[in-house]
Design an enzyme around this catalytic site. Structure first.
Site, PDB file in Angstrom:
ATOM      1  N   GLY A   1      11.085  -2.746   5.605  1.00 40.15           N
ATOM      2  CA  GLY A   1      10.388  -4.038   5.579  1.00 40.15           C
ATOM      3  C   GLY A   1       9.894  -4.371   4.181  1.00 40.15           C
ATOM      4  CG  HIS A   2       6.859  -1.944   2.329  1.00 40.07           C
ATOM      5  ND1 HIS A   2       6.780  -0.802   3.095  1.00 40.07           N
ATOM      6  CD2 HIS A   2       5.625  -2.509   2.378  1.00 40.07           C
ATOM      7  CE1 HIS A   2       5.551  -0.679   3.586  1.00 40.07           C
ATOM      8  NE2 HIS A   2       4.832  -1.707   3.177  1.00 40.07           N
TER       9      HIS A   2
ATOM     10  N   GLY B   1       4.700 -10.297   3.842  1.00 39.35           N
ATOM     11  CA  GLY B   1       5.450 -10.244   5.090  1.00 39.35           C
ATOM     12  C   GLY B   1       4.786 -11.035   6.204  1.00 39.35           C
TER      13      GLY B   1
ATOM     14  CG  LEU C   1       7.162   1.502  -0.606  1.00 39.55           C
ATOM     15  CD1 LEU C   1       7.911   1.147  -1.891  1.00 39.55           C
ATOM     16  CD2 LEU C   1       6.207   0.374  -0.232  1.00 39.55           C
TER      17      LEU C   1
ATOM     18  CG  MET D   1      -1.899  -1.184   1.184  1.00 41.70           C
ATOM     19  SD  MET D   1      -3.400  -0.903   2.143  1.00 41.70           S
ATOM     20  CE  MET D   1      -2.724  -0.646   3.778  1.00 41.70           C
TER      21      MET D   1
HETATM   22  P1  AMP Z   1       1.412  -2.911   3.513  1.00 43.20           P
HETATM   23  O1  AMP Z   1       1.980  -1.858   2.606  1.00 43.20           O
HETATM   24  O2  AMP Z   1       1.438  -2.542   4.949  1.00 43.20           O
HETATM   25  O3  AMP Z   1       0.110  -3.462   3.019  1.00 43.20           O
HETATM   26  O4  AMP Z   1       2.438  -4.124   3.417  1.00 43.20           O
HETATM   27  C1  AMP Z   1       2.803  -4.676   2.181  1.00 43.20           C
HETATM   28  C2  AMP Z   1       3.585  -5.940   2.439  1.00 43.20           C
HETATM   29  O5  AMP Z   1       4.741  -5.647   3.205  1.00 43.20           O
HETATM   30  C3  AMP Z   1       2.782  -6.974   3.224  1.00 43.20           C
HETATM   31  O6  AMP Z   1       3.059  -8.264   2.712  1.00 43.20           O
HETATM   32  C4  AMP Z   1       3.319  -6.801   4.620  1.00 43.20           C
HETATM   33  O7  AMP Z   1       3.204  -7.951   5.421  1.00 43.20           O
HETATM   34  C5  AMP Z   1       4.769  -6.482   4.338  1.00 43.20           C
HETATM   35  N1  AMP Z   1       5.372  -5.793   5.471  1.00 43.20           N
HETATM   36  C6  AMP Z   1       4.883  -4.726   6.151  1.00 43.20           C
HETATM   37  N2  AMP Z   1       5.697  -4.407   7.175  1.00 43.20           N
HETATM   38  C7  AMP Z   1       6.718  -5.300   7.152  1.00 43.20           C
HETATM   39  C8  AMP Z   1       7.878  -5.510   7.966  1.00 43.20           C
HETATM   40  N3  AMP Z   1       8.150  -4.752   9.008  1.00 43.20           N
HETATM   41  N4  AMP Z   1       8.713  -6.531   7.633  1.00 43.20           N
HETATM   42  C9  AMP Z   1       8.445  -7.319   6.561  1.00 43.20           C
HETATM   43  N5  AMP Z   1       7.362  -7.185   5.767  1.00 43.20           N
HETATM   44  C10 AMP Z   1       6.522  -6.192   6.060  1.00 43.20           C
END
Ligand code: AMP
Length: 290
Positions: free
Chosen positions: A45-46, A157, A42, A39
């Site tokens: 983690g991303h 993640g 970034l 989303m």
């Molecule tokens: P989001 O943008 O929050 O929807 O996350 C996109 C992807 O990044 C999802 O698969 C999350 O699980 C992963 N993600 C978010 N935060 C982290 C993190 N701290 N470490 C690893 N992956 C992450």
């Protein structure tokens, strides 16, 4: 020397037709394709997911779509942080080949009427209770992204561990020809899981939030020492409350594959501690393997 930012601008497409044309070219050249759905807003983690994608495939597509269908009306859809230029530069630097950033109209054209729902099992507890709309929105948008991009692998993640299980179930149930890969959680120096929503925390709240990884570390150690799940859940709740967390949506120790509750006695291998708690107006979630 500081690491040079990429000089190569990241190609950005906004329609499914353009996405498919580029991926088809790669496939024709015999290349393996990975998808990393996000989303935006970034963080490291991303980018660790993009890095893993680069090791598993020849080409990496990242998507950025703040999916209205997974936010309830009272949630933070409008406030959710957005910054595509910065995100695109980070993705290019991390080795991503293409950004798919569709509009809401591209994803949900007028008359859109279909929903994908993982009706039972791993979608039910935890987030399924706290955010009842959430996994329906996630399953629908991720099914669409997987069908649109047609990747060999898609990376998610473990930070959103239940989401990873729901997506695995959905991909398996719908026979989507893709391997779903889980990637470890990237954390700040004090152990707080990186999240786009951490940007909402005031400096004081951010300092207090370190109690969350501390409580998780305690829980894992206590469970490994033979502590009872209910006692450990109670202790985690008390320490979060003492550290200034307000509402606690859940602190639950469950099986890491089925998400079933554990019986009394020493916890079985594969158990995980799941927490969702509010620091001020920010909802933080985390999970640790025992
Ligand atoms: P989001 O943008 O929050 O929807 O996350 C996109 C992807 O990044 C999802 O698969 C999350 O699980 C992963 N993600 C978010 N935060 C982290 C993190 N701290 N470490 C690893 N992956 C992450």
């Amino acid at each position: 020397m500081p690491r040079a930012m990429s000089i190569r601008p990241l190609p950005v497409v906004r329609t499914v037709a353009e996405l498919r044309a580029i991926v088809a070219g790669w496939r024709a050249a015999g290349e393996r394709v990975a998808l990393v759905p996000t989303m935006g807003a970034l963080h490291a983690g991303h980018l660790s997911l993009v890095d893993l994608a680069g090791r598993l495939a020849d080409r990496t597509v990242a998507s950025i779509f703040v999916n209205p269908a997974q936010f309830a009306p009272h949630e933070d859809f409008d406030a959710y942080p957005r910054g595509e230029d910065r995100d695109a530069a980070l993705l290019a630097d991390a080795g991503c080949d293409l950004l798919f950033a569709p509009s809401a109209r591209e994803m949900y054209p007028a008359g859109f009427a279909t929903a994908v729902s993982v009706a039972t099992g791993v979608s039910e507890p935890l987030e399924g209770v706290s955010r009842p709309h959430f996994f329906g929105g996630v399953a629908t948008v991720v099914a669409k992204l997987l069908i649109q991009a047609g990747p060999d692998v898609a990376i998610f993640g473990e930070k959103d561990y239940q989401q990873l299980l729901v997506i695995r179930r959905m991909a398996r149930d719908l026979d989507l020809p893709v391997e779903i890969i889980g990637a470890p959680t990237t954390r700040e120096a004090d152990g707080l899981a990186m999240s786009s929503r951490n940007a909402y925390l005031t400096p004081e709240e951010r300092a207090a939030a370190r109690a969350l990884p501390a409580a998780m570390r305690y829980a894992v150690a206590a469970l490994r020492d033979g502590g009872e799940a209910v006692d450990v859940e109670g202790a985690v709740m008390a320490s979060l409350t003492g550290a200034g967390f307000g509402r606690i949506d859940y602190v639950e120790i469950r099986d890491g594959e089925t998400l079933e509750r554990l019986g009394p006695g020493p916890v079985s291998p594969g158990a995980r501690v799941f927490v969702a708690a509010w620091m001020g107006k920010t909802r933080l979630i985390d999970n640790w393997a025992v």
